[in-house]
Scaffold this active site. Structure first.
Site, PDB file in Angstrom:
ATOM      1  N   LYS A 170     -10.589  -0.389  10.256  1.00  0.00           N
ATOM      2  CA  LYS A 170     -10.727  -1.585   9.407  1.00  0.00           C
ATOM      3  C   LYS A 170     -11.082  -2.804  10.247  1.00  0.00           C
ATOM      4  O   LYS A 170     -11.120  -3.921   9.748  1.00  0.00           O
ATOM      5  CB  LYS A 170      -9.437  -1.829   8.627  1.00  0.00           C
ATOM      6  CG  LYS A 170      -9.155  -0.703   7.626  1.00  0.00           C
ATOM      7  CD  LYS A 170      -7.934  -0.986   6.813  1.00  0.00           C
ATOM      8  CE  LYS A 170      -7.374   0.254   6.159  1.00  0.00           C
ATOM      9  NZ  LYS A 170      -8.085   0.654   4.959  1.00  0.00           N
ATOM     10  N   ASP A 201       2.948  -4.239   8.236  1.00  0.00           N
ATOM     11  CA  ASP A 201       1.766  -3.427   7.982  1.00  0.00           C
ATOM     12  C   ASP A 201       0.575  -4.366   8.120  1.00  0.00           C
ATOM     13  O   ASP A 201       0.264  -5.139   7.215  1.00  0.00           O
ATOM     14  CB  ASP A 201       1.856  -2.835   6.568  1.00  0.00           C
ATOM     15  CG  ASP A 201       0.575  -2.111   6.184  1.00  0.00           C
ATOM     16  OD1 ASP A 201      -0.373  -2.117   6.985  1.00  0.00           O
ATOM     17  OD2 ASP A 201       0.525  -1.562   5.071  1.00  0.00           O
ATOM     18  N   GLN A 205      -4.656  -4.852   7.263  1.00  0.00           N
ATOM     19  CA  GLN A 205      -5.702  -5.776   6.798  1.00  0.00           C
ATOM     20  C   GLN A 205      -5.693  -7.096   7.566  1.00  0.00           C
ATOM     21  O   GLN A 205      -6.413  -8.020   7.195  1.00  0.00           O
ATOM     22  CB  GLN A 205      -5.526  -6.066   5.299  1.00  0.00           C
ATOM     23  CG  GLN A 205      -5.604  -4.844   4.392  1.00  0.00           C
ATOM     24  CD  GLN A 205      -7.014  -4.266   4.277  1.00  0.00           C
ATOM     25  OE1 GLN A 205      -8.007  -4.891   4.686  1.00  0.00           O
ATOM     26  NE2 GLN A 205      -7.129  -3.070   3.727  1.00  0.00           N
ATOM     27  N   HIS A 264       0.865  -1.184   0.000  1.00  0.00           N
ATOM     28  CA  HIS A 264       0.000   0.000   0.000  1.00  0.00           C
ATOM     29  C   HIS A 264       0.901   1.233   0.000  1.00  0.00           C
ATOM     30  O   HIS A 264       2.011   1.189   0.535  1.00  0.00           O
ATOM     31  CB  HIS A 264      -0.833  -0.054   1.283  1.00  0.00           C
ATOM     32  CG  HIS A 264      -1.878   1.006   1.415  1.00  0.00           C
ATOM     33  ND1 HIS A 264      -1.589   2.287   1.832  1.00  0.00           N
ATOM     34  CD2 HIS A 264      -3.216   0.976   1.205  1.00  0.00           C
ATOM     35  CE1 HIS A 264      -2.709   2.994   1.882  1.00  0.00           C
ATOM     36  NE2 HIS A 264      -3.705   2.225   1.504  1.00  0.00           N
ATOM     37  N   CYS A 292      -4.732   2.651  -3.648  1.00  0.00           N
ATOM     38  CA  CYS A 292      -3.477   3.098  -3.012  1.00  0.00           C
ATOM     39  C   CYS A 292      -2.366   2.073  -3.214  1.00  0.00           C
ATOM     40  O   CYS A 292      -1.540   1.861  -2.310  1.00  0.00           O
ATOM     41  CB  CYS A 292      -3.663   3.395  -1.528  1.00  0.00           C
ATOM     42  SG  CYS A 292      -4.802   4.722  -1.222  1.00  0.00           S
TER      43      CYS A 292
HETATM   44  N1  PMP Z   1      -1.792  -0.522   4.688  1.00  0.00           N
HETATM   45  C1  PMP Z   1      -2.739  -1.268   4.117  1.00  0.00           C
HETATM   46  C2  PMP Z   1      -2.415  -2.666   3.683  1.00  0.00           C
HETATM   47  C3  PMP Z   1      -4.015  -0.753   3.947  1.00  0.00           C
HETATM   48  O1  PMP Z   1      -4.963  -1.488   3.377  1.00  0.00           O
HETATM   49  C4  PMP Z   1      -4.298   0.568   4.382  1.00  0.00           C
HETATM   50  C5  PMP Z   1      -5.659   1.186   4.187  1.00  0.00           C
HETATM   51  N2  PMP Z   1      -6.231   0.975   2.945  1.00  0.00           N
HETATM   52  C6  PMP Z   1      -3.265   1.302   4.986  1.00  0.00           C
HETATM   53  C7  PMP Z   1      -2.032   0.726   5.119  1.00  0.00           C
HETATM   54  C8  PMP Z   1      -3.479   2.694   5.472  1.00  0.00           C
HETATM   55  O2  PMP Z   1      -4.453   2.743   6.462  1.00  0.00           O
HETATM   56  P1  PMP Z   1      -5.083   4.144   6.912  1.00  0.00           P
HETATM   57  O3  PMP Z   1      -5.572   4.803   5.667  1.00  0.00           O
HETATM   58  O4  PMP Z   1      -6.174   3.744   7.845  1.00  0.00           O
HETATM   59  O5  PMP Z   1      -3.996   4.907   7.587  1.00  0.00           O
END
Ligand code: PMP
Length: 412
Positions: free
Chosen positions: A230, A204, A207, A127, A368
């Site tokens: 999430k 990270d 998910q 991401h 993203c």
């Molecule tokens: N890492 C991953 C794998 C994600 O899916 C996301 C959110 N889509 C993020 C980081 C970032 O999370 P946030 O936008 O809640 O900071």
């Protein structure tokens, strides 16, 4: 047994008031959980309770409301600590979300420790939060990024790890579960091999925490980043969990109230962990909400959460991939949550718009993960993502919705 399980998930769904609503005259099918999950009543109640009964700032006031707010806020930290199996509460730093958590570790741990030529190992499916945060650091330090490549099925080429870990690799920062391909990545293997060459590892877990059991100590990662929203919690709160000895050795990134012990005209001394990294008024109701989300998910059982989510995700991946003119990206098994797909002859944005007309919420775009989409050879994909609020009927509705999409575009 199945009847018991069905009634459990029916009961779980009843805790989500939003599921009673209709979209364009159809009962809502919410398949955008990877972007943000829905919020159950106990989480809403915990946040409301704070605003209705103990609306005060934390750690500063001597009055009753402030003491109660501080207690609820710190209890939330304890709930998070237990939920992720961190050794102590000092390891749990509240942040704005996974993005802030990843950036905090990149800035406070990596920036002062990396030099020109050092290597940060990430993977091709990251991401942007776990990529752009490193672009800032590589620009400043002269360190370089290296990537774990993907095999054709979207899984990591873990066989290449020994080679990728050669040289001055100081940090490995990788996703536990991809927010596009949905694969559960073999992070334990990566952590063991990275540690063997002296690199630190950040996971990270945006998910994965709240989607499967998490034991930070057993995992043995150095840092873990995730978001509340999430995993049934509110937006605006996340966590950087770190090994205490590493956090202790790091300088704060933000200065202000709460993160100090003493402030003089020219210099200050830092507070203890985790407060050193929590400058200013924290997201109080949000932290309390996250604590309630941990209790809510813990009450269901994380093994059950994972089994249910994985079963539905794999059912959807298999079913969609079996449709004429529909292709699923990533593995069909070992998949938790997201299912990115393409419909031949239809732009993903049109897929999402037409599905919305059927009451089905999916996301379209690069999610993203632009470099990953370059690798997939697609500028965008459509993505349905599953969680505890979903049921097998949602897969049926998605399939029927996609048939409508294909009919409208004349590609059936
Ligand atoms: N890492 C991953 C794998 C994600 O899916 C996301 C959110 N889509 C993020 C980081 C970032 O999370 P946030 O936008 O809640 O900071």
């Amino acid at each position: 047994m199945k009847a018991v399980a069905d009634s459990l998930w029916k009961q779980v769904r009843e805790d989500f008031p939003i599921l009673a609503r209709e979209v364009h005259g159809r009962p809502l099918v919410y398949l955008d959980n990877a972007a943000t999950s829905l919020t159950p009543r106990p989480v809403l109640a915990a946040m409301n309770h704070y605003y209705e009964h103990a609306n005060a700032n934390v750690h500063r006031g001597l009055h009753t409301l402030s003491a109660e707010a501080s207690e609820a806020f710190e209890q939330a930290r304890d709930k998070v600590q237990r939920f992720i199996g961190a050794r102590g509460r000092e390891s749990v730093v509240f942040t704005r979300g996974a993005t802030s958590a990843l950036n905090l570790a990149a800035r406070a741990w990596a920036r002062p420790r990396l030099a020109r030529g050092d290597v940060i190992l990430v993977s091709e499916l990251e991401h942007h939060a776990n990529l752009v945060s490193w672009h800032i650091i590589t620009k400043e330090t002269g360190a370089k990024l290296r990537f774990i490549p993907l095999a054709d099925d979207g899984t990591w080429r873990i066989d290449l790890l020994p080679e990728l870990l050669q040289g001055p690799v100081k940090m490995v920062s990788v996703a536990h579960v991809s927010n596009v391909l949905g694969g559960i990545n073999p992070v334990k293997e990566v952590i063991a091999q990275a540690h063997a060459v002296g690199a630190k590892v950040m996971i990270d877990a945006a998910q994965s925490v709240g989607h499967m059991p998490m034991d930070f100590q057993a995992l043995d990662a150095d840092f873990l980043a995730f978001s509340g929203h999430k995993m049934c919690g509110p937006t605006g709160i996340g966590v950087l969990c770190g090994k205490a000895e590493l956090l202790d050795d790091m300088e704060p990134v933000e200065g202000g109230g709460d993160m100090i012990v003493h402030v003089g005209w020219e210099e200050s001394t830092w507070n203890l962990l985790p407060y050193k990294f929590e400058a200013g008024t924290p997201p109080i109701a949000e932290a309390i909400g996250l604590g309630a989300a941990c209790e809510f998910l813990g009450g269901i059982g994380l093994d059950r959460v994972r089994a249910h989510t994985q079963e539905l995700t794999e059912l959807a991946a298999r079913t969609l991939d079996g449709m004429d003119g529909v292709h699923v990206y990533g593995p069909l098994v070992g998949r938790l949550g997201p299912v990115a797909f393409a419909v031949d002859g239809v732009h993903p944005h049109d897929v999402a718009t037409l599905l919305d007309g059927e009451g089905i919420a999916v996301r379209a775009g690069h999610h993203c993960a632009q470099p990953l989409h370059t690798k997939l050879g697609a500028s965008a994909t459509a993505r349905a993502s599953f969680y505890i609020t979903n049921q097998p009927e949602d897969v049926d509705r998605l399939v029927a919705g996609l048939q409508v999409v294909q009919e409208v575009f004349g590609v059936r």
